[in-house]
Design a protein around this motif. Structure first.
Motif, PDB file in Angstrom:
ATOM      1  N   UNK A  68       0.869  -1.182   0.000  1.00 55.39           N
ATOM      2  CA  UNK A  68       0.000   0.000   0.000  1.00 55.39           C
ATOM      3  C   UNK A  68       0.902   1.226   0.000  1.00 55.39           C
ATOM      4  N   UNK A  69       0.702   2.095  -0.992  1.00 58.94           N
ATOM      5  CA  UNK A  69       1.517   3.310  -1.089  1.00 58.94           C
ATOM      6  C   UNK A  69       0.625   4.516  -0.801  1.00 58.94           C
ATOM      7  N   UNK A  70       1.017   5.323   0.172  1.00 57.24           N
ATOM      8  CA  UNK A  70       0.245   6.528   0.512  1.00 57.24           C
ATOM      9  C   UNK A  70       0.859   7.720  -0.213  1.00 57.24           C
ATOM     10  N   UNK A  71       0.098   8.320  -1.123  1.00 62.05           N
ATOM     11  CA  UNK A  71       0.629   9.391  -1.980  1.00 62.05           C
ATOM     12  C   UNK A  71      -0.253  10.627  -1.874  1.00 62.05           C
ATOM     13  N   UNK A  72      -0.566  11.002  -0.645  1.00 63.27           N
ATOM     14  CA  UNK A  72      -1.378  12.196  -0.380  1.00 63.27           C
ATOM     15  C   UNK A  72      -0.478  13.237   0.284  1.00 63.27           C
ATOM     16  N   UNK A  73      -0.994  14.442   0.555  1.00 68.29           N
ATOM     17  CA  UNK A  73      -0.213  15.390   1.366  1.00 68.29           C
ATOM     18  C   UNK A  73       0.148  14.779   2.730  1.00 68.29           C
ATOM     19  N   UNK A  74       1.203  15.322   3.353  1.00 68.58           N
ATOM     20  CA  UNK A  74       1.802  14.696   4.541  1.00 68.58           C
ATOM     21  C   UNK A  74       0.794  14.448   5.670  1.00 68.58           C
ATOM     22  N   UNK A  75      -0.037  15.443   5.996  1.00 69.63           N
ATOM     23  CA  UNK A  75      -0.902  15.232   7.161  1.00 69.63           C
ATOM     24  C   UNK A  75      -2.027  14.251   6.875  1.00 69.63           C
ATOM     25  N   UNK A  76      -2.428  14.135   5.617  1.00 70.12           N
ATOM     26  CA  UNK A  76      -3.386  13.078   5.268  1.00 70.12           C
ATOM     27  C   UNK A  76      -2.704  11.716   5.376  1.00 70.12           C
ATOM     28  N   UNK A  77      -1.416  11.647   5.045  1.00 69.68           N
ATOM     29  CA  UNK A  77      -0.671  10.387   5.225  1.00 69.68           C
ATOM     30  C   UNK A  77      -0.690   9.977   6.695  1.00 69.68           C
ATOM     31  N   UNK A  78      -0.437  10.943   7.573  1.00 66.35           N
ATOM     32  CA  UNK A  78      -0.393  10.625   9.014  1.00 66.35           C
ATOM     33  C   UNK A  78      -1.748  10.093   9.480  1.00 66.35           C
ATOM     34  N   UNK A  79      -2.834  10.712   9.026  1.00 75.06           N
ATOM     35  CA  UNK A  79      -4.168  10.210   9.394  1.00 75.06           C
ATOM     36  C   UNK A  79      -4.393   8.803   8.858  1.00 75.06           C
ATOM     37  N   UNK A  80      -3.981   8.570   7.619  1.00 76.45           N
ATOM     38  CA  UNK A  80      -4.152   7.244   7.028  1.00 76.45           C
ATOM     39  C   UNK A  80      -3.345   6.202   7.794  1.00 76.45           C
ATOM     40  N   UNK A  81      -2.111   6.546   8.156  1.00 75.62           N
ATOM     41  CA  UNK A  81      -1.280   5.610   8.924  1.00 75.62           C
ATOM     42  C   UNK A  81      -1.993   5.251  10.231  1.00 75.62           C
ATOM     43  N   UNK A  82      -2.584   6.261  10.861  1.00 78.50           N
ATOM     44  CA  UNK A  82      -3.283   6.011  12.135  1.00 78.50           C
ATOM     45  C   UNK A  82      -4.523   5.139  11.952  1.00 78.50           C
ATOM     46  N   UNK A 100       8.196  15.079   4.163  1.00 77.89           N
ATOM     47  CA  UNK A 100       8.863  15.141   5.469  1.00 77.89           C
ATOM     48  C   UNK A 100       8.705  13.761   6.100  1.00 77.89           C
ATOM     49  N   UNK A 101       9.635  13.393   6.964  1.00 78.46           N
ATOM     50  CA  UNK A 101       9.638  12.002   7.423  1.00 78.46           C
ATOM     51  C   UNK A 101       9.527  11.826   8.938  1.00 78.46           C
ATOM     52  N   UNK A 102       9.846  12.830   9.741  1.00 81.49           N
ATOM     53  CA  UNK A 102       9.841  12.619  11.195  1.00 81.49           C
ATOM     54  C   UNK A 102       8.443  12.295  11.712  1.00 81.49           C
ATOM     55  N   UNK A 103       7.464  13.147  11.405  1.00 80.54           N
ATOM     56  CA  UNK A 103       6.112  12.931  11.930  1.00 80.54           C
ATOM     57  C   UNK A 103       5.502  11.651  11.366  1.00 80.54           C
ATOM     58  N   UNK A 104       5.769  11.364  10.096  1.00 79.95           N
ATOM     59  CA  UNK A 104       5.183  10.172   9.475  1.00 79.95           C
ATOM     60  C   UNK A 104       5.769   8.893  10.081  1.00 79.95           C
ATOM     61  N   UNK A 105       7.092   8.821  10.207  1.00 84.23           N
ATOM     62  CA  UNK A 105       7.672   7.593  10.778  1.00 84.23           C
ATOM     63  C   UNK A 105       7.308   7.478  12.255  1.00 84.23           C
ATOM     64  N   UNK A 106       7.116   8.606  12.922  1.00 88.93           N
ATOM     65  CA  UNK A 106       6.651   8.577  14.310  1.00 88.93           C
ATOM     66  C   UNK A 106       5.278   7.922  14.380  1.00 88.93           C
ATOM     67  N   UNK A 107       4.385   8.272  13.464  1.00 87.30           N
ATOM     68  CA  UNK A 107       3.056   7.636  13.429  1.00 87.30           C
ATOM     69  C   UNK A 107       3.177   6.165  13.031  1.00 87.30           C
ATOM     70  N   UNK A 110       3.627   3.193  15.569  1.00 83.02           N
ATOM     71  CA  UNK A 110       2.487   2.649  16.315  1.00 83.02           C
ATOM     72  C   UNK A 110       1.613   1.715  15.487  1.00 83.02           C
ATOM     73  N   UNK A 111       2.011   1.401  14.267  1.00 79.82           N
ATOM     74  CA  UNK A 111       1.216   0.473  13.453  1.00 79.82           C
ATOM     75  C   UNK A 111       1.188  -0.907  14.118  1.00 79.82           C
TER      76      UNK A 111
END
Lengths: 287, 287
Positions: A68-82, A100-107, A110-111
């Motif tokens: 699954x590849x998430x190709x949306x803006x960064x904050x939508x990626x974070x919501x999708x990861x959650x 950007x990668x810090x906030x995304x990998x932080x989310x 918790x997967x």
């Protein structure tokens, strides 16, 4: 973990990055499934030959995918990861393309443990956005940064590398998301902010003169190009990389202030030194 | 005044601009005579087929020319304007290619009355400099600004237009040198100073990380391109356009400071408005 050839790949977000990735992957995996919010986007992706299957219904599509590849803006990626974790198959690879990668990998940390997370950031783009700008050749020859988490398996990293190579890109492992964000703050986000400020200055002072746009030369055009970048994408990038960007802005401003002061005082010797240094460094950077 | 076809054209300075002009004019006038300080430059211009005749001895060469083009850095142009007048033929056309026009046309006003002065500024260039970078196609399709003085005859202006058209450029009359200098301060000199500051910032913070130059994308490359411009040329430009450049820098800095403040305070709404406005204006400027 399945090979790319055997994998069903679901791409969430069919803008420039997602649509281009879909087109580049098609034929190199079992199926490319495109997921977008708007029905029209899905229809265009199908009629442009970018995807095998498309839908606006995310849950079943991501639930049956191997990658699954998430190709949306960064904050939508974070919501999708959650949100997506529990829906994904056992051993599914979840990759994102956020800048950007810090906030995304932080989310991603918790997967649920059955999911393999892998951050990614392909170093390419255009000032155009949306599915109409999609181009399967976009990734060709470009660096494709992969940011594994401590929990990411070696097989998952290899699968990420295979995906990057399949679209003609050059995978580069950077295992520190903060180092990534610090580098792109200067090398990518800062140029964008300068370009926007340059356009705003030109708009305020010269654009009312009809001669301005006849005399504008390549320097202005190149330096301002990225100001036309997609705003939704850029706001998310900036809001998830504020501290690094503020540091980059401070460093940049100190150099611009020095130049301004040298010009104000007509310090020709100092000016020549600073400009010569910049020229030399630019030529070293791009020989 | 002779037609271009009948004219002997002397070009002083065989760098990127002068060498390219020579090559573009060759065959379209009676003879192109190239004048450079260094014998090696003259020899290269001849062996590259850019000039019909070449010399390091300025006086006889400009004294027998119908059109004299000054293609050196701005302050060397001003010195030449001050020195050459008495040497020139009756009704000779003296054109310069300097990137600022106020100081040059101010010097031209004092030329002896038998000389026809005409300021010019072709809106093209490359980050490469010198005779090796010369390219007869450089002016093709580019705006070629002509800045006549109140004393310049209509025939002389027409001759300038003919010269511009002969090399494939688009002549544009701008009869106010201050207006010219104000416009190029924002549209040309400001982008250069931003690019130099960006390179200096990247050099200070990221260049020691070996990953930096693998991940650098098009945004940085384009925004920093003009930092590689010829320093002698740029120092002369800046030193003869200081007030306009300082005004442009102040306007620019006010926009960059606003963006910085919006990021610092995480004012997403304000940020989105300012970035959207810049995007819209950039797209209007280059549809």
């Amino acid at each position: 973990m399945k090979t790319l050839k055997e994998s069903k790949v679901a791409i969430v977000g069919l803008g420039l990055m997602g649509g281009s990735l879909a087109g580049a992957l098609r034929g190199k995996c079992r199926a490319v499934v495109g997921i977008a919010r708007r029905k029209e986007t899905v229809e265009q992706a199908i009629s442009d030959g970018l995807i095998d299957l498309g839908t606006t219904d995310m849950e079943p599509a991501v639930g049956s995918a191997d990658i699954v590849v998430l190709a949306t803006p960064v904050r939508a990626i974070i919501e999708l990861v959650n949100d997506l974790g529990p829906l994904l198959q056992d051993d599914a690879l979840l990759i994102d393309l956020g800048s950007t990668k810090s906030d995304i990998t932080h989310a991603m940390a918790d997967l649920p443990p059955h999911v393999q997370p892998l951050g990614a950031h392909p170093m390419c783009g255009k000032e155009l956005s949306g599915i109409s700008a999609a181009d399967p050749g976009l990734y060709e020859g470009r660096t494709f940064i992969l940011v594994p988490l401590p929990r990411t398996s070696l097989q998952a990293i290899d699968a990420g590398r295979d995906l990057a190579r399949a679209i003609g890109a050059l995978p580069l492992i950077l295992d520190d998301p903060h180092r990534h964000d610090f580098l792109v703050a200067t090398l990518s986000h800062l140029p964008y902010l300068l370009a926007c400020s340059l356009v705003a200055a030109a708009d305020a002072t010269t654009s009312q003169d009809e001669a301005a746009w006849e005399i504008v030369a390549g320097g202005y055009r190149d330096t301002s190009r990225v100001a036309a970048s997609d705003v939704d994408m850029m706001v998310d990038i900036i809001m998830t990389n504020r501290q690094e960007i503020l540091e980059a802005l401070a460093e940049y401003s100190s150099h611009l202030d020095q130049l301004t002061q040298l010009i104000r005082t007509a310090d020709e010797r100092g000016l020549r030194m600073k400009l010569s240094y910049a020229r030399e460094k630019r030529m070293e950077m791009f020989p």
